[in-house]
Design a protein around this motif. Structure first.
Motif, mmCIF file in Angstrom:
data_model
loop_
_atom_site.group_PDB
_atom_site.id
_atom_site.type_symbol
_atom_site.label_atom_id
_atom_site.label_comp_id
_atom_site.label_asym_id
_atom_site.label_seq_id
_atom_site.Cartn_x
_atom_site.Cartn_y
_atom_site.Cartn_z
ATOM 1 N N MET A 48 74.971 143.511 46.170
ATOM 2 C CA MET A 48 73.878 142.736 46.771
ATOM 3 C C MET A 48 72.846 142.440 45.683
ATOM 4 S SD MET A 48 71.344 143.492 49.925
ATOM 5 C CE MET A 48 72.172 142.858 51.346
ATOM 6 N N TYR A 49 72.562 141.166 45.492
ATOM 7 C CA TYR A 49 71.596 140.757 44.470
ATOM 8 C C TYR A 49 70.171 140.833 45.034
ATOM 9 C CZ TYR A 49 75.690 139.265 41.912
ATOM 10 O OH TYR A 49 76.884 139.257 41.265
ATOM 11 N N PRO A 50 69.162 140.858 44.151
ATOM 12 C CA PRO A 50 67.767 140.967 44.631
ATOM 13 C C PRO A 50 67.428 139.855 45.617
ATOM 14 C CG PRO A 50 67.860 141.165 42.243
ATOM 15 C CD PRO A 50 69.232 140.817 42.697
ATOM 16 N N ASP A 51 66.673 140.227 46.654
ATOM 17 C CA ASP A 51 66.346 139.232 47.679
ATOM 18 C C ASP A 51 65.361 138.193 47.136
ATOM 19 O OD1 ASP A 51 64.425 141.104 47.439
ATOM 20 O OD2 ASP A 51 64.050 141.365 49.572
ATOM 21 N N PHE A 52 65.334 137.076 47.800
ATOM 22 C CA PHE A 52 64.503 135.963 47.323
ATOM 23 C C PHE A 52 63.859 135.245 48.503
ATOM 24 C CE2 PHE A 52 67.490 132.669 48.605
ATOM 25 C CZ PHE A 52 68.682 133.381 48.667
ATOM 26 N N LEU A 53 62.765 134.537 48.192
ATOM 27 C CA LEU A 53 62.023 133.801 49.205
ATOM 28 C C LEU A 53 62.621 132.401 49.323
ATOM 29 C CD1 LEU A 53 59.431 134.243 50.920
ATOM 30 C CD2 LEU A 53 58.161 133.138 49.084
ATOM 31 N N MET A 54 63.001 132.015 50.554
ATOM 32 C CA MET A 54 63.596 130.678 50.708
ATOM 33 C C MET A 54 62.809 129.888 51.757
ATOM 34 S SD MET A 54 67.561 129.617 50.847
ATOM 35 C CE MET A 54 68.107 130.287 52.387
ATOM 36 N N PHE A 55 62.586 128.619 51.432
ATOM 37 C CA PHE A 55 61.881 127.732 52.356
ATOM 38 C C PHE A 55 62.905 126.866 53.085
ATOM 39 C CE2 PHE A 55 58.921 128.360 48.705
ATOM 40 C CZ PHE A 55 58.068 129.211 49.380
ATOM 41 N N PRO A 56 62.542 126.350 54.269
ATOM 42 C CA PRO A 56 63.516 125.545 55.034
ATOM 43 C C PRO A 56 63.786 124.181 54.385
ATOM 44 C CG PRO A 56 61.427 125.662 56.184
ATOM 45 C CD PRO A 56 61.294 126.546 55.010
ATOM 46 N N ARG A 57 64.541 124.190 53.332
ATOM 47 C CA ARG A 57 64.889 122.954 52.621
ATOM 48 C C ARG A 57 66.419 122.842 52.566
ATOM 49 N NH1 ARG A 57 61.959 123.377 46.943
ATOM 50 N NH2 ARG A 57 62.377 121.148 46.878
ATOM 51 N N ASP A 58 66.901 121.719 52.075
ATOM 52 C CA ASP A 58 68.344 121.574 51.840
ATOM 53 C C ASP A 58 68.681 122.336 50.565
ATOM 54 O OD1 ASP A 58 68.349 119.878 53.965
ATOM 55 O OD2 ASP A 58 68.157 118.058 52.736
ATOM 56 N N PHE A 59 69.852 122.948 50.557
ATOM 57 C CA PHE A 59 70.239 123.620 49.311
ATOM 58 C C PHE A 59 71.748 123.565 49.102
ATOM 59 C CE2 PHE A 59 71.858 127.785 50.768
ATOM 60 C CZ PHE A 59 71.395 127.798 52.085
ATOM 61 N N ARG A 60 72.113 123.678 47.845
ATOM 62 C CA ARG A 60 73.525 123.622 47.469
ATOM 63 C C ARG A 60 73.927 124.984 46.935
ATOM 64 N NH1 ARG A 60 73.761 119.648 43.291
ATOM 65 N NH2 ARG A 60 74.044 121.326 41.814
ATOM 66 N N VAL A 61 75.026 125.497 47.434
ATOM 67 C CA VAL A 61 75.513 126.794 46.956
ATOM 68 C C VAL A 61 76.685 126.528 46.013
ATOM 69 C CG1 VAL A 61 76.367 129.078 47.645
ATOM 70 C CG2 VAL A 61 74.954 127.754 49.211
ATOM 71 N N ASP A 62 76.539 126.975 44.786
ATOM 72 C CA ASP A 62 77.581 126.760 43.776
ATOM 73 C C ASP A 62 78.153 128.123 43.407
ATOM 74 O OD1 ASP A 62 79.137 126.037 41.693
ATOM 75 O OD2 ASP A 62 77.633 124.794 40.688
ATOM 76 N N ILE A 63 79.407 128.342 43.753
ATOM 77 C CA ILE A 63 80.028 129.645 43.485
ATOM 78 C C ILE A 63 81.077 129.471 42.384
ATOM 79 C CG2 ILE A 63 81.369 131.550 44.476
ATOM 80 C CD1 ILE A 63 80.204 130.575 47.243
ATOM 81 N N ARG A 64 80.977 130.295 41.377
ATOM 82 C CA ARG A 64 81.980 130.264 40.295
ATOM 83 C C ARG A 64 82.386 131.705 39.989
ATOM 84 N NH1 ARG A 64 82.499 125.317 38.490
ATOM 85 N NH2 ARG A 64 80.831 123.904 39.039
ATOM 86 N N ALA A 65 83.684 131.986 40.157
ATOM 87 C CA ALA A 65 84.171 133.349 39.904
ATOM 88 C C ALA A 65 85.538 133.269 39.231
ATOM 89 C CB ALA A 65 84.280 134.113 41.211
ATOM 90 N N ASN A 66 85.962 134.369 38.653
ATOM 91 C CA ASN A 66 87.273 134.361 38.008
ATOM 92 C C ASN A 66 88.326 135.044 38.885
ATOM 93 O OD1 ASN A 66 86.439 136.941 37.785
ATOM 94 N ND2 ASN A 66 86.577 137.075 35.539
#
Lengths: 172, 456
Positions: A48-66
């Motif tokens: 689990m990565y550190p939590d973050f503050l998010m506002f109600p906006r559009d967002f793109r999730v980019d996942i890159r793994a091996n």
């Protein structure tokens, strides 16, 4: 300006100011948040990565793994729940995925956290990038609603006053 | 006569404010210590050089602490710009300061004027063999007041004081002459004239005090927050308070975002509050409204208090209301102590701006002049002082905010710029500087407005 009309005009201006603020805030909030490291930091299991503050906006999730991974985005309550009893109640889930880009919409502001599952039998490197864009929807809706209320109220009050003036003229 | 006196007083006050601003700037600049170190190529006196090199430094007229570190006995010279030119063109040494046959030692030099200076170092050994030449290093530190700025600001203050005082003295002399002439005329009156001159008792049906204050408050709100003043205040408040950059993305440290953009809030607060208060007090006097109101059975104290209470309450309500939206926008809990601490600090800073503007308004009695002076004074202090200096609004806010953050959450806000937590003394000072100055200026303005001020 009559007192009522003035009050409604103030309401209209508050809405207008909030609209300006909404536009300005699209640039003042962070646009990109990254978690993990694609090149190094390989690990396995639940992370689990550190939590973050998010506002109600559009967002793109980019996942890159091996390797094939599971990525979950949890809201504040779900993150607390996960930390307490390992119950998973994700707001957004991306399972059995190696690479991918997803467009999402956040509906409420608050703390969020990225939780990933990396296969335990291999050393997996992952990078999750969230890119935010657009207006804060709650602020935008509030400002437009206030502007609409202001305009309608000004219109109604001016109609009423015009009607009264006409009646007075007719009586005279 | 009176209008000329007023004009002179106004000019004098402008000079005074400019002088005080310079003095504050000088005091602040004195707290900044500049330092540099250099290794000096030590020459031999009989060494001939085609290119006479000298490193040039720009010094202000402050005290220069010069630490010479050398492994031999050397002569060190300080050249001014004329000396540097002479050395470069003719090879003549014309120093403004010299240390002969010195070893490692520290000197204190008074730099006489602002300009370029250079150092030369010579070994007292006349050998031209470079292997025997010594190496010298200089460590310089500039400290103390910049004397030219200090004298300039004191001179401006003196001129301002003189211009302010002279018309007062002239007016006093004129009044004395008038009184003595009146006394002479009274001597011509019959003996029982005193009974005739007694003031008739007028029984005015004065309104009850609270109702008078209430009516004045309502009138003040209607008159001085007329369209579009209130609207402008609201727009400025919304646009300055709600648009800070989000510097902290961690929800646990989200309260730190209350700190970002606070300087913009204060800059606009200074402008808005200053303009409103000066418009209300000085504008009302210069337009003759105050005289008209006071021709009715209205107490000066009520008029003064109604103006202050009405405008301060409206400004506080607007800014506090808009600031409260931050609880939602930054996803804070409604009981976040840092929010209430920030609101308290903003309130005290607002009080200070209001008190300063009021004092300037009642002294100058000129709307534009008081707006200009208060804006220049406060903008100047805000821009000249550092982000964590207690002189500026932002500095006091940041200090108080960092202290409360350390006490409540156990961490310093990352954007505050503090390496260590502010002490309790600093935090109390940041609070009481604003409260103390506000209280003093408020009492001064109240007493001056109700007892001393002449309304033309």
């Amino acid at each position: 300006m009559k007192r009522n009309t003035r009050i409604f005009f103030v309401v209209f201006l508050i809405g207008l100011s909030l609209l300006i603020v909404t536009v300005i805030r699209t640039n003042s909030a962070p646009a990109v948040l990254s978690f993990g490291n694609e090149e190094e930091g390989a690990t396995s299991g639940w992370v689990m990565y550190p939590d973050f503050l998010m506002f109600p906006r559009d967002f793109r999730v980019d996942i890159r793994a091996n390797n094939t991974v599971n990525v979950y985005i949890l809201d504040e309550d779900a993150a607390k729940q996960w930390n307490a009893d390992r119950t998973l109640d994700a707001t957004w889930s991306y399972e059995e995925i190696e690479q991918g880009v997803f467009n999402e919409q956040a509906n409420s502001r608050g703390g969020y956290a990225v939780l990933v599952y990396l296969p335990a039998d291999s050393a997996t490197a992952i990078k999750v990038t969230l890119t935010f864009s657009g207006f804060e929807k709650d602020l935008l809706a509030a400002s437009l609603a206030i502007i609409a209320v202001g305009i309608i109220a000004i219109g109604v009050s001016s109609l009423i006053s015009r009607k009264k003036r006409l009646e007075t003229k007719l009586v005279a | 006569m009176r209008s000329k006196t007023q004009l002179l007083t106004s000019i004098g006050i402008i000079f005074l404010v400019i002088g005080v601003s310079f003095l504050v700037g000088t005091a602040y600049r004195s707290s900044v210590t500049y330092g540099a170190s250099l290794s000096l190529g030590t020459l031999s006196y009989n060494q001939t050089s085609e290119y006479r090199n000298v490193m040039v430094y720009a010094f202000s007229p402050r005290d220069l602490s010069l630490e010479i570190t050398t492994n031999a006995t050397v002569d060190v010279y300080l050249l001014d710009s004329e000396g540097i030119n002479l050395w470069r063109s003719e090879g003549t040494i014309k120093p403004i300061w010299a240390a002969k046959d010195t070893e490692s030692q520290t000197f204190l030099i008074h730099i006489p004027s602002r300009g370029n200076y250079g150092f030369l170092s010579f070994t007292t050994n006349n050998s031209t063999d470079t292997s025997t030449l010594s190496s010298t290093s200089l460590s310089m530190k500039l400290s103390g007041y910049e004397r030219d700025l200090l004298w300039f600001s004191l001179a401006i203050i003196a001129v301002g004081s003189a211009i302010t005082a002279i018309p007062k003295i002239m007016l006093l002399k004129g009044n004395r002459k008038l009184i003595s002439a009146q006394r002479k005329n009274l001597g011509l009156l019959p003996k029982d004239a005193s009974s005739i001159l007694q003031q008739p008792k007028v029984n005015l049906n004065q309104p009850k005090l609270p109702s008078q204050l209430r009516k004045l408050l309502a009138w003040e709100l209607e008159e001085y927050l007329a369209f579009p003043l209130l609207e402008v205040v609201i727009i400025i408040a919304v646009c300055t308070v709600l648009t800070p950059a989000i510097v902290e993305t961690s929800p646990a440290l989200s309260y730190s975002n209350l700190l970002s953009g606070i300087q913009t809030v204060f800059l606009f607060l200074i402008f808005v509050a200053g303009a409103l208060f000066c418009h209300s007090y000085a504008g009302s006097i210069s337009k003759g409204e105050t005289k008209l109101i006071l021709s009715y059975p209205v107490q000066r104290s009520h008029l003064f208090l109604s103006k202050f209470i009405a405008l301060f309450t409206v400004l506080f309500a607007v800014y506090a209301g808009v600031f409260a939206l931050q609880i939602y926008l930054l996803a804070l809990t409604p009981f976040e102590p840092l929010f209430y601490a920030s609101l308290l600090f903003i309130t005290f800073q607002l009080l200070l701006v209001c008190a300063i503007s009021t004092a300037l308004s009642v002294i100058t009695k000129n709307e534009m002049l008081s707006i200009l002076v208060s804006a220049l004074l406060l903008f100047g202090i805000e821009n000249i002082a550092a982000r964590i200096s207690l002189v500026s609004f932002t500095g006091r806010f940041t200090t108080g905010f960092a202290f409360v953050s350390q006490q409540v959450h156990g961490v310093l806000p990352p954007s505050a710029g503090f390496s260590a937590a502010p002490t309790t003394g600093d935090a109390l000072l940041s609070l009481f500087v604003a409260v103390g100055i506000s209280a003093f200026l408020f009492v001064f303005s109240y007493v001056y407005y109700t007892r001393k001020m002449e309304i033309d």
